[in-house]
Design a protein around this motif. Structure first.
Motif, PDB file in Angstrom:
ATOM      1  N   ASP A 128      59.804 116.815  67.596  1.00 17.83           N
ATOM      2  CA  ASP A 128      59.919 115.709  66.632  1.00 17.83           C
ATOM      3  C   ASP A 128      58.925 115.908  65.492  1.00 17.83           C
ATOM      4  N   ILE A 129      59.343 115.524  64.291  1.00 17.91           N
ATOM      5  CA  ILE A 129      58.454 115.585  63.122  1.00 17.91           C
ATOM      6  C   ILE A 129      57.886 114.183  62.895  1.00 17.91           C
ATOM      7  N   LEU A 130      56.561 114.078  62.953  1.00 21.48           N
ATOM      8  CA  LEU A 130      55.902 112.782  62.788  1.00 21.48           C
ATOM      9  C   LEU A 130      55.249 112.684  61.419  1.00 21.48           C
ATOM     10  N   SER A 131      55.332 111.489  60.830  1.00 16.19           N
ATOM     11  CA  SER A 131      54.752 111.249  59.505  1.00 16.19           C
ATOM     12  C   SER A 131      53.540 110.330  59.623  1.00 16.19           C
ATOM     13  N   PRO A 132      52.711 110.232  58.570  1.00 17.16           N
ATOM     14  CA  PRO A 132      51.526 109.376  58.649  1.00 17.16           C
ATOM     15  C   PRO A 132      51.895 107.920  58.953  1.00 17.16           C
ATOM     16  N   GLY A 133      51.148 107.288  59.855  1.00 19.30           N
ATOM     17  CA  GLY A 133      51.361 105.881  60.173  1.00 19.30           C
ATOM     18  C   GLY A 133      52.492 105.600  61.146  1.00 19.30           C
ATOM     19  N   GLN A 134      53.210 106.651  61.588  1.00 18.62           N
ATOM     20  CA  GLN A 134      54.349 106.440  62.486  1.00 18.62           C
ATOM     21  C   GLN A 134      53.875 106.031  63.886  1.00 18.62           C
ATOM     22  N   VAL A 135      54.640 105.139  64.545  1.00 16.11           N
ATOM     23  CA  VAL A 135      54.344 104.739  65.920  1.00 16.11           C
ATOM     24  C   VAL A 135      54.849 105.822  66.863  1.00 16.11           C
ATOM     25  N   PHE A 136      53.957 106.397  67.679  1.00 16.67           N
ATOM     26  CA  PHE A 136      54.392 107.447  68.610  1.00 16.67           C
ATOM     27  C   PHE A 136      54.308 107.000  70.073  1.00 16.67           C
ATOM     28  N   GLY A 137      53.774 105.789  70.308  1.00 17.79           N
ATOM     29  CA  GLY A 137      53.678 105.281  71.670  1.00 17.79           C
ATOM     30  C   GLY A 137      53.147 103.868  71.658  1.00 17.79           C
ATOM     31  N   GLU A 138      52.992 103.291  72.852  1.00 14.40           N
ATOM     32  CA  GLU A 138      52.416 101.947  72.911  1.00 14.40           C
ATOM     33  C   GLU A 138      51.661 101.734  74.214  1.00 14.40           C
ATOM     34  N   VAL A 139      50.739 100.762  74.154  1.00 17.61           N
ATOM     35  CA  VAL A 139      49.953 100.338  75.311  1.00 17.61           C
ATOM     36  C   VAL A 139      50.020  98.816  75.346  1.00 17.61           C
ATOM     37  N   GLN A 140      50.289  98.239  76.501  1.00 24.05           N
ATOM     38  CA  GLN A 140      50.270  96.779  76.619  1.00 24.05           C
ATOM     39  C   GLN A 140      48.806  96.357  76.781  1.00 24.05           C
ATOM     40  N   GLU A 141      48.150  96.117  75.633  1.00 21.64           N
ATOM     41  CA  GLU A 141      46.699  95.872  75.658  1.00 21.64           C
ATOM     42  C   GLU A 141      46.348  94.547  76.338  1.00 21.64           C
ATOM     43  N   THR A 142      47.077  93.492  75.990  1.00 21.96           N
ATOM     44  CA  THR A 142      46.955  92.208  76.696  1.00 21.96           C
ATOM     45  C   THR A 142      48.371  91.732  76.978  1.00 21.96           C
ATOM     46  N   SER A 143      48.492  90.637  77.722  1.00 25.41           N
ATOM     47  CA  SER A 143      49.842  90.142  78.021  1.00 25.41           C
ATOM     48  C   SER A 143      50.537  89.638  76.763  1.00 25.41           C
ATOM     49  N   LEU A 144      49.777  89.389  75.676  1.00 30.85           N
ATOM     50  CA  LEU A 144      50.375  88.888  74.432  1.00 30.85           C
ATOM     51  C   LEU A 144      50.646  89.993  73.418  1.00 30.85           C
ATOM     52  N   ILE A 145      49.807  91.031  73.399  1.00 30.60           N
ATOM     53  CA  ILE A 145      49.855  92.012  72.311  1.00 30.60           C
ATOM     54  C   ILE A 145      50.155  93.413  72.842  1.00 30.60           C
ATOM     55  N   SER A 146      51.237  93.986  72.300  1.00 26.32           N
ATOM     56  CA  SER A 146      51.559  95.386  72.563  1.00 26.32           C
ATOM     57  C   SER A 146      50.875  96.229  71.482  1.00 26.32           C
ATOM     58  N   HIS A 147      49.990  97.106  71.908  1.00 25.67           N
ATOM     59  CA  HIS A 147      49.193  97.918  70.983  1.00 25.67           C
ATOM     60  C   HIS A 147      49.983  99.178  70.626  1.00 25.67           C
ATOM     61  N   LYS A 148      50.425  99.270  69.368  1.00 26.04           N
ATOM     62  CA  LYS A 148      51.186 100.439  68.916  1.00 26.04           C
ATOM     63  C   LYS A 148      50.226 101.595  68.624  1.00 26.04           C
ATOM     64  N   LEU A 149      50.564 102.764  69.122  1.00 27.29           N
ATOM     65  CA  LEU A 149      49.740 103.955  68.853  1.00 27.29           C
ATOM     66  C   LEU A 149      50.255 104.610  67.580  1.00 27.29           C
ATOM     67  N   LEU A 150      49.391 104.736  66.587  1.00 29.75           N
ATOM     68  CA  LEU A 150      49.805 105.192  65.258  1.00 29.75           C
ATOM     69  C   LEU A 150      49.286 106.595  64.963  1.00 29.75           C
ATOM     70  N   VAL A 151      50.128 107.390  64.292  1.00 32.44           N
ATOM     71  CA  VAL A 151      49.649 108.657  63.725  1.00 32.44           C
ATOM     72  C   VAL A 151      48.654 108.290  62.620  1.00 32.44           C
ATOM     73  N   PRO A 152      47.446 108.857  62.599  1.00 32.28           N
ATOM     74  CA  PRO A 152      46.455 108.472  61.586  1.00 32.28           C
ATOM     75  C   PRO A 152      46.984 108.670  60.172  1.00 32.28           C
ATOM     76  N   PRO A 153      46.621 107.783  59.225  1.00 30.63           N
ATOM     77  CA  PRO A 153      47.025 107.979  57.824  1.00 30.63           C
ATOM     78  C   PRO A 153      46.607 109.360  57.329  1.00 30.63           C
ATOM     79  N   GLY A 154      47.482 109.998  56.584  1.00 33.65           N
ATOM     80  CA  GLY A 154      47.182 111.316  56.038  1.00 33.65           C
ATOM     81  C   GLY A 154      47.462 112.474  56.974  1.00 33.65           C
ATOM     82  N   LYS A 155      47.899 112.185  58.217  1.00 31.84           N
ATOM     83  CA  LYS A 155      48.195 113.247  59.186  1.00 31.84           C
ATOM     84  C   LYS A 155      49.705 113.303  59.451  1.00 31.84           C
ATOM     85  N   LYS A 156      50.229 114.499  59.599  1.00 33.16           N
ATOM     86  CA  LYS A 156      51.651 114.672  59.905  1.00 33.16           C
ATOM     87  C   LYS A 156      51.850 116.035  60.551  1.00 33.16           C
TER      88      LYS A 156
END
Length: 588
Positions: A128-156
């Motif tokens: 897969d080709i990933l672009s800056p800021g793209q969501v590549f995964g997630e972690v259920q950080e709390t029962s309310l908030i799903s923490h999206k794992l982001l490609v760092p800005p400027g990285k691809k």
């Protein structure tokens, strides 16, 4: 000769060093044998000036200044929510465990927990080709908030390898990207310089209301999602309480609360109250969607200056995931005082009241990081900034209040006379304003009622007219006024006591849904129109003012349940019956 600098002068939190030609501006450094954290703020050839974020007592001339090669940054990843940090993102609960009661010097750059295992789900595969800021995964950080794992800005790059879904800590490499220039390791977190705004794909028009459940805000002076708001007020007028109410009840997904230079007991109250509070939307603990940053008045002054940027950077990170974030900065005056102290140590030429000449631009830089955006992840999110201002003696003409007023669109002026008469929130309806009314009018008309903004304007006009009439009343008394003007005084009193005054300690009144707010205002207007029609028939005001009806309207904020507004219809029936009988009696 060593590439490291050498201390040659110490002036409180400001250190001057030599042999610093290889250092960069805004670079994070470690100072002395205790490796205190600092930031390079001036470079002049071989000489440099460093702002140190820890207590500098015990440092000696000749100790080393060690380069880290990167700017002052925060770690952005799972573990921030429900946590409490100091001004440079060091976790206070963890520090309390290591060293009870005090923050030791030289504790280092600890931030979010590096050992905790998180349950990771990944959304990409090899190739897969990933672009800056793209969501590549997630972690259920709390029962309310799903923490999206982001490609760092400027990285691809192209995914070269990836781990299986499972439990990992934040330091483990989840994926490797191959780019033309470099190989990039993707972890659960990335670092970002706090003084640099995170990039966005597009800034969007503001069009949604930040619903707070506070009547004076939602109906009279609305704050927009992605907007800016200042709450200035003197000592004891309720700035902190107002911000607590907004943090507890506003419909933002995530709250970042920055205790910037306020007294320690106020942050203690936040720490004790917030874990016990239940989010009305989810029935979960409010801390599950809150980040606390504490840099109280007895903590290092330089870190107080940095705490604002730490908070806004965290907020931008959650915004990039597609969340609506609200920042409470309490208070920006203490932050400005930190700027003034550091400027004095640097021997800079002072401007008005001793503040540095660049105060307006620093305030502007902070508030300009608010906004409603489309991020590179393809999601829409917002950062709303609500900053308290603490002018000495409640004088709004002082530099911090004046400059803040230039850069915010909602100004909620707290009034000491209202506060001392126990009218809370003590927001002065004559001095306050919202610049978002025109932008938000379509939202109110589609989501609430078609005439809601006209009703709001009409009620404010009554309050303005009442203020003018009060000047006459103070000179000659109320009895000389004609009945139609005396009616304005009575209805304005109803608006102030029955609508604008709100009890944060009453379960039914601390948070009020928007539809109930509108119906409350509507019934006051209904009474006014009925009474005005009766006054036009020359019926005396003493007959028109039925005390039991007025009392019912004043008490409806307590007696009408938030989820059942039928009692307001009953009040309307009472009004119809009373005025119907009154007119019938006089016409006969």
């Amino acid at each position: 000769m060593s590439n490291n600098g050498i201390i040659n002068m110490i002036n409180g939190p400001v250190i001057r060093g030599k042999n610093m030609s290889r250092f960069k501006m805004r670079e994070m450094v470690m100072v002395g044998s205790k490796k205190l954290i600092g930031e390079v703020i001036i470079l002049d050839g071989d000489l440099g000036t460093i702002q140190v974020y820890e207590e500098t007592e015990g440092l000696k001339i000749g100790e080393e200044i060690i380069s880290t090669g990167k700017p002052l940054s925060v770690k952005l990843g799972p573990g921030m929510l429900g946590n409490m940090f100091d001004g440079i993102q060091r976790p206070l609960q963890e520090i309390d465990r290591i060293n009870k009661d005090f923050i030791p010097e030289g504790i280092g750059l600890i931030s979010i927990d590096e050992n905790k295992l998180w349950d990771v789900k990944l959304f990409v595969k090899v190739g897969d080709i990933l672009s800056p800021g793209q969501v590549f995964g997630e972690v259920q950080e709390t029962s309310l908030i799903s923490h999206k794992l982001l490609v760092p800005p400027g990285k691809k790059g192209t995914v070269k390898s990836i781990v299986q879904d499972g439990k990992y800590n934040i330091e483990e490499v989840l994926a490797r990207l191959e780019d033309e220039q470099e190989e990039i390791e993707l972890k659960m977190y990335h670092e970002w310089p706090v003084r640099m705004p995170r990039p966005v794909k597009e800034r969007k028009e503001i069009e949604k209301v930040l619903i707070t459940g506070q009547r004076v805000l939602d109906m009279f002076f609305p704050i927009a999602k992605g907007g800016t708001c200042a709450i200035p007020g003197g000592f004891g007028t309720g700035k902190t309480m107002t911000q607590h109410q907004l943090a507890k009840w506003s419909d933002a997904d995530i709250i970042v609360y920055i205790g910037c230079g306020e007294r320690g007991n106020e942050m203690t109250e936040v720490l004790e109250d917030f874990p016990k509070l239940i989010d009305p939307k989810t029935n979960k603990s409010l801390m599950e969607r809150t980040v606390l940053i504490a840099n109280t008045s007895n903590m290092p002054v330089a870190a107080r200056e940095a705490s604002i940027y730490t908070g806004i950077t965290m907020a931008e990170y959650f915004r990039d995931m597609g969340y609506d974030v609200a920042i409470m900065a309490d208070s920006t005056s203490r932050w400005a005082e930190a700027l003034r102290e550091i400027s004095g140590r640097l021997e800079e030429m002072p401007a008005e009241e001793g503040y540095p000449a660049y105060l307006p631009s620093r305030i502007a830089e902070f508030y300009e990081r608010a906004g409603y955006v489309e991020s590179f992840s393809g999601k829409e999110g917002s950062v709303t900034i609500i900053g308290a201002v603490s002018p000495a003696g409640g004088d709004f003409s002082e530099p911090v209040t004046e400059n803040t007023k230039r850069f915010v669109n909602v100004f909620l002026a707290l009034d000491k006379e209202l506060a001392y008469s126990r009218h809370y929130p003590a927001i002065n309806w004559l001095e306050s304003y919202s610049g978002y009314i025109k932008m938000l009018k379509p939202w109110y008309e589609s989501e609430l009622a078609e005439g809601s903004i006209q009703l709001r304007n009409k009620m404010l006009e009554l309050l303005y007219n009442e203020n003018k009439l009060q000047e006459i009343v103070m000179l000659v008394g109320e009895d000389v006024l004609p009945d139609d003007q005396r009616l304005i005084l009575e209805i304005a009193k109803l608006i102030k006591i029955g609508f604008l005054q709100q009890n944060a300690f009453n379960e039914n009144d601390t948070y009020v849904p928007l539809n109930k707010q509108y119906r409350m205002l509507e019934i006051i207007d209904y009474l006014y129109e009925k009474a005005k029609a009766t006054v036009s028939l020359n019926i005396p005001i003493s007959q028109i003012k039925n005390q039991s009806i007025f009392d019912e309207i004043i008490k409806m904020k307590y007696t009408v349940p938030n989820d059942d507004l039928s009692k307001i219809d009953e009040i309307q029936d009472l009004i119809d019956k009373y005025f119907g009988d009154l007119m019938k009696q006089y016409l006969e």
